[in-house]
Design an enzyme around this catalytic site. Sequence first.
Site, mmCIF file in Angstrom:
data_model
loop_
_atom_site.group_PDB
_atom_site.id
_atom_site.type_symbol
_atom_site.label_atom_id
_atom_site.label_comp_id
_atom_site.label_asym_id
_atom_site.label_seq_id
_atom_site.Cartn_x
_atom_site.Cartn_y
_atom_site.Cartn_z
ATOM 1 N N CYS A 2 0.782 -1.190 0.000
ATOM 2 C CA CYS A 2 0.000 0.000 0.000
ATOM 3 C C CYS A 2 0.848 1.290 0.000
ATOM 4 O O CYS A 2 0.549 2.192 -0.728
ATOM 5 C CB CYS A 2 -0.886 -0.065 1.210
ATOM 6 S SG CYS A 2 -2.069 1.152 1.395
ATOM 7 N N ARG A 27 -3.372 5.134 5.126
ATOM 8 C CA ARG A 27 -3.813 4.446 3.913
ATOM 9 C C ARG A 27 -4.242 3.004 4.190
ATOM 10 O O ARG A 27 -4.801 2.358 3.322
ATOM 11 C CB ARG A 27 -2.693 4.463 2.880
ATOM 12 C CG ARG A 27 -2.277 5.870 2.495
ATOM 13 C CD ARG A 27 -1.197 5.826 1.468
ATOM 14 N NE ARG A 27 -1.708 5.273 0.226
ATOM 15 C CZ ARG A 27 -2.150 5.989 -0.783
ATOM 16 N NH1 ARG A 27 -2.143 7.290 -0.704
ATOM 17 N NH2 ARG A 27 -2.595 5.421 -1.879
ATOM 18 N N TRP A 74 -0.348 -4.000 2.439
ATOM 19 C CA TRP A 74 -1.743 -4.437 2.604
ATOM 20 C C TRP A 74 -1.823 -5.722 1.801
ATOM 21 O O TRP A 74 -1.692 -5.710 0.569
ATOM 22 C CB TRP A 74 -2.671 -3.367 2.050
ATOM 23 C CG TRP A 74 -4.131 -3.574 2.275
ATOM 24 C CD1 TRP A 74 -4.848 -3.238 3.374
ATOM 25 C CD2 TRP A 74 -5.076 -4.129 1.342
ATOM 26 N NE1 TRP A 74 -6.182 -3.551 3.199
ATOM 27 C CE2 TRP A 74 -6.349 -4.099 1.955
ATOM 28 C CE3 TRP A 74 -4.976 -4.657 0.053
ATOM 29 C CZ2 TRP A 74 -7.498 -4.564 1.333
ATOM 30 C CZ3 TRP A 74 -6.122 -5.121 -0.566
ATOM 31 C CH2 TRP A 74 -7.373 -5.073 0.075
ATOM 32 N N ASN A 100 4.101 -1.998 -4.859
ATOM 33 C CA ASN A 100 2.641 -1.874 -4.790
ATOM 34 C C ASN A 100 2.086 -2.398 -6.103
ATOM 35 O O ASN A 100 2.645 -2.101 -7.159
ATOM 36 C CB ASN A 100 2.223 -0.404 -4.657
ATOM 37 C CG ASN A 100 2.410 0.109 -3.255
ATOM 38 O OD1 ASN A 100 2.714 -0.652 -2.342
ATOM 39 N ND2 ASN A 100 2.239 1.407 -3.080
ATOM 40 N N GLY A 101 1.014 -3.134 -6.043
ATOM 41 C CA GLY A 101 0.426 -3.665 -7.272
ATOM 42 C C GLY A 101 0.422 -5.185 -7.239
ATOM 43 O O GLY A 101 0.615 -5.796 -6.180
ATOM 44 N N GLU A 489 -24.686 5.818 1.728
ATOM 45 C CA GLU A 489 -23.437 6.372 2.266
ATOM 46 C C GLU A 489 -23.407 6.257 3.797
ATOM 47 O O GLU A 489 -22.378 5.919 4.378
ATOM 48 C CB GLU A 489 -23.298 7.837 1.808
ATOM 49 C CG GLU A 489 -22.125 8.608 2.394
ATOM 50 C CD GLU A 489 -20.759 8.064 2.007
ATOM 51 O OE1 GLU A 489 -20.672 7.138 1.192
ATOM 52 O OE2 GLU A 489 -19.771 8.561 2.574
ATOM 53 N N LYS A 493 -20.553 4.274 5.725
ATOM 54 C CA LYS A 493 -19.726 4.945 6.735
ATOM 55 C C LYS A 493 -19.753 4.166 8.041
ATOM 56 O O LYS A 493 -18.726 3.909 8.649
ATOM 57 C CB LYS A 493 -20.295 6.351 6.936
ATOM 58 C CG LYS A 493 -19.424 7.509 7.018
ATOM 59 C CD LYS A 493 -18.642 7.993 5.857
ATOM 60 C CE LYS A 493 -17.979 7.011 4.966
ATOM 61 N NZ LYS A 493 -17.480 7.547 3.715
ATOM 62 N N GLU A 496 -17.912 0.681 7.751
ATOM 63 C CA GLU A 496 -16.457 0.654 7.575
ATOM 64 C C GLU A 496 -15.686 1.074 8.817
ATOM 65 O O GLU A 496 -14.576 0.586 9.027
ATOM 66 C CB GLU A 496 -16.003 1.409 6.316
ATOM 67 C CG GLU A 496 -16.158 2.900 6.296
ATOM 68 C CD GLU A 496 -15.664 3.519 4.975
ATOM 69 O OE1 GLU A 496 -14.832 2.928 4.272
ATOM 70 O OE2 GLU A 496 -16.125 4.618 4.663
ATOM 71 N N HIS A 512 -40.563 -4.630 0.701
ATOM 72 C CA HIS A 512 -40.321 -5.711 -0.261
ATOM 73 C C HIS A 512 -39.232 -6.668 0.225
ATOM 74 O O HIS A 512 -38.622 -7.364 -0.588
ATOM 75 C CB HIS A 512 -39.955 -5.127 -1.627
ATOM 76 C CG HIS A 512 -41.039 -4.265 -2.192
ATOM 77 N ND1 HIS A 512 -42.226 -4.772 -2.663
ATOM 78 C CD2 HIS A 512 -41.138 -2.910 -2.304
ATOM 79 C CE1 HIS A 512 -43.004 -3.774 -3.079
ATOM 80 N NE2 HIS A 512 -42.365 -2.634 -2.851
ATOM 81 N N LYS A 611 -6.918 3.320 2.124
ATOM 82 C CA LYS A 611 -7.490 4.605 1.699
ATOM 83 C C LYS A 611 -7.693 4.638 0.192
ATOM 84 O O LYS A 611 -8.709 5.101 -0.295
ATOM 85 C CB LYS A 611 -6.570 5.755 2.140
ATOM 86 C CG LYS A 611 -7.040 7.143 1.713
ATOM 87 C CD LYS A 611 -8.337 7.538 2.381
ATOM 88 C CE LYS A 611 -8.835 8.897 1.930
ATOM 89 N NZ LYS A 611 -10.254 9.109 2.262
HETATM 90 C C1 AGP Z 1 -14.978 5.744 1.548
HETATM 91 O O1 AGP Z 1 -15.307 5.948 2.876
HETATM 92 C C2 AGP Z 1 -14.312 4.502 1.263
HETATM 93 N N1 AGP Z 1 -13.182 4.318 2.073
HETATM 94 C C3 AGP Z 1 -14.197 4.056 -0.183
HETATM 95 O O2 AGP Z 1 -15.455 3.572 -0.524
HETATM 96 C C4 AGP Z 1 -13.734 5.064 -1.274
HETATM 97 O O3 AGP Z 1 -14.676 6.057 -1.448
HETATM 98 C C5 AGP Z 1 -13.475 4.292 -2.583
HETATM 99 O O4 AGP Z 1 -12.469 3.353 -2.385
HETATM 100 C C6 AGP Z 1 -13.140 5.196 -3.740
HETATM 101 O O5 AGP Z 1 -11.980 5.929 -3.501
HETATM 102 P P1 AGP Z 1 -11.558 7.126 -4.444
HETATM 103 O O6 AGP Z 1 -12.586 8.198 -4.298
HETATM 104 O O7 AGP Z 1 -10.220 7.561 -3.954
HETATM 105 O O8 AGP Z 1 -11.525 6.606 -5.840
#
Ligand code: AGP
Length: 616
Positions: A2, A27, A74, A100-101, A489, A493, A496, A512, A611
Site C-alpha cells: 500500500c 492508507r 496491505w 505496490n500492485g 453512504e 460509513k 467501515e 419488499h 485509503k
Molecule cells: C470511503 O469511505 C471509502 N473508504 C471508499 O469507498 C472510497 O470512497 C473508494 O475506495 C473510492 O476511492 P476514491 O474516491 O479515492 O476513488
Amino acid sequence: MCGIVGYVGKQKASTIIIEGLKRLEYRGYDSAGVAVLEPQGITVAKKIGRVENLVKEAAKIKLSGTTGIGHTRWATHGGVTDANAHPHLSSDHKFALIHNGVIENYNSIKKFLLTKGYSFASETDTEALVNLIAYHFEKEPALDDKSRFLESVRKALMHVEGTYGIAVICSEHPGELVAARKASPLILGVGEGEYMLASDVSAMISRTQNVVYLKDGELVHITPQAFSIITQAEEDVSPVVNQVTWSVEDTEVGNYAHFMEKEIFEQPSALENTMRGRFSEDGSTAQFGGLNLSPVEFRQIDRFAFCGCGTAWHACLVAEHLIERFARVPVEVDYASEFRYRNSPLDGNTLFFVVSQSGETIDTLGALREAKRKGYKVLAINNSVGSSIAREADGGIYQHVGPEIGVASTKAFTSQLLVGAMIALYIARMRDMSFSDGVEYVKALKGVPDLVRKTLEQAPRLKEIAQRYAQFDDMLFLGRMSLFPIALEGALKLKEISYIHAEGYPAAEMKHGPIALISEKCPSVFFAPKGEIFNKLVSSIQEIKARKGPTIVITTEGCELPPGLADEVVYLPECHEAVLPIVATIPVQLLSYYMAVARGCDVDKPRNLAKSVTVE
Ligand code: AGP
C-alpha cells in the site's frame, strides 16, 4: 499495495523513511518494513502490525546508511506474516525491492527462476520480481556500472504482466535507487541535496514540496546528486517539477481526536474551496476552467455516464438524480469495476465522468481507460492534482478540499456532491432552466457552507444518540430520491469504521424484503425531509414502529412528526433540493463517527481497509 517511501541523500535514511511510513499509516496496511544500504550490504527490518512494531524491530539493528526504501503492506498475495512483509531481498541478497500492485504472471517467473537456482522465502508475487532483477543483473556483466542496475530493472519489467510501483536498491550500487511504475502511483520528491520517492505526497511533504509525478512506463534512476527518467523503451524523459500547494499542517490532526473528525468539521471551508471562482459573473450558472469542452460542444451532449467506487459511486448516484431532475438529460451510473467488464453500449453523444478522491483507484482508472478506448471523452471529478486519473482524463474538475487522510471519506464526498450539483446547474442552464431559477440555485449553493456549519452544531446531540445506539449489531438507513444514495453512504460509513452491519435502502423498498429484519434489535435511520413525499415517508416509518423497530428520524426544522413515531429526531435546516444531499450527509457522518468512537474502534485505520485501492 500500500505505501512506498524511498530516500537518497546525506541523512540517516531509516529515520526519514520511517517518518514517511508514519505519514502513510492512514492508507491502511498490515505490516511494515525498511531496507537500508549499509557498507556490509543491504539490511532489512520488517514486522507485521503497526509502524511502531517496525520501529522496535529496527532499533535492534544498526541502520545508519543514507540510501533506503520502506513499505507498508496491505496483503494481496500471501498472508500477513513477517516473511511476506516488504522489502523483499533477492536470494543472492544483492537487491531489495518494495512493490505496490500485483505481478499477475509471478508463478511462471518463479518457476523459471527456480530452474536457475534462485530461492524464495515468502509467498508473495513481489519476490519473483526482485529475483528476476537479480537474474538480469547477472546476465549483463558487460554493461558499465551506471546502466547495469537500471538496465536489469528495465529488462526484468519487460517480462512482467500486471501492475506495479516499485523501488529497488542494490548492494553493488551504493547511493543509487531505481524506481518504476505501471498503474500504481509513484512520486519523486526533489529536495535540497536529497531525493525522496513515495506513493503519496504526504510521505514527503515535510521535506519537500517540489515533486515529479512519474508516468506509467517510466523508470527513474536516483543518486544523491541527480536523477534521470527514461521510458521502458529507453527514451529520455524531460521531467516537469510541480509544486504541491498544501502544507505539512494539512496532513496533521491538530486539536482533533481523529482525522475523520477533523475532516467532518472542515467541510464548510472545504465546500467554499470547491466553489471558489466557479460561478458566472451574472450569478446564474456554474463555470469550470478545466472541462476542455466549449459550451457549444457541451450543449451537444445528450447523455452522461458516471463511474466511481464506494463513496464516490454514491456521489455519482446523487449527480444522476440532480442532472435528470434539473437538466432533464439522461444519466447512467456504473460501479467503475463493473463498467470495465460489462461492455455497456453507450450512445455516441455520451460524456463520461469518473469520480475519485484519490485519483488512483485502479477500478476507476480502468473504467476511464475503457471509456477512452471506446472513443469517449472522459472528465474527472478528482481531489488529487497529478494523480493518474487527473492526468489521463481529457479534462475535469478539481475538488480542492486538501488532503483527505481519514480512510472514511467525508469532506471529499460532500465536495463531490457539490460538484455534481454544479454540473447539473451548468447543463440545466444550457437547456431549460430560466435565469431566475439559475440565480436561486446559485444562491442555494453559495449558502451551503453556512447550512453545513449549522448542521454541525448538532454534533453533541448526535454524540448522545450514538452512545445510546453504539451497541446494536445491525442498522438500516432509509431514504428516497436524492437521499437514497445518502442512506447508502450512511450505511457504508457506519460499517467501515464501527463494523456494525448496516444496509441502505430506498425507504419504500423496505416492505419488499428488508422489513423482515425489523425488530427492537435493529434500529433504522430514516431521512424524512419536508417535501412532496413527506407523508409517504411517515407511513414507511409507521411500518417500522408497528414492528417495534427503534427509529432515528432526520427531518427538516418545522416538520411535525406524529407523536411516538421517532425515538430520536435530528433536524436539518430548510434548504434547496440541490443542496439537501450535502446537508443531510452531515448527521450520518457524525452518527457513524461517534458510534465508532463509542465502540472503541480505530476510526482512522479501520481493519482491512486501504485509503486508496490500487489493486483490482
Ligand atoms: C470511503 O469511505 C471509502 N473508504 C471508499 O469507498 C472510497 O470512497 C473508494 O475506495 C473510492 O476511492 P476514491 O474516491 O479515492 O476513488
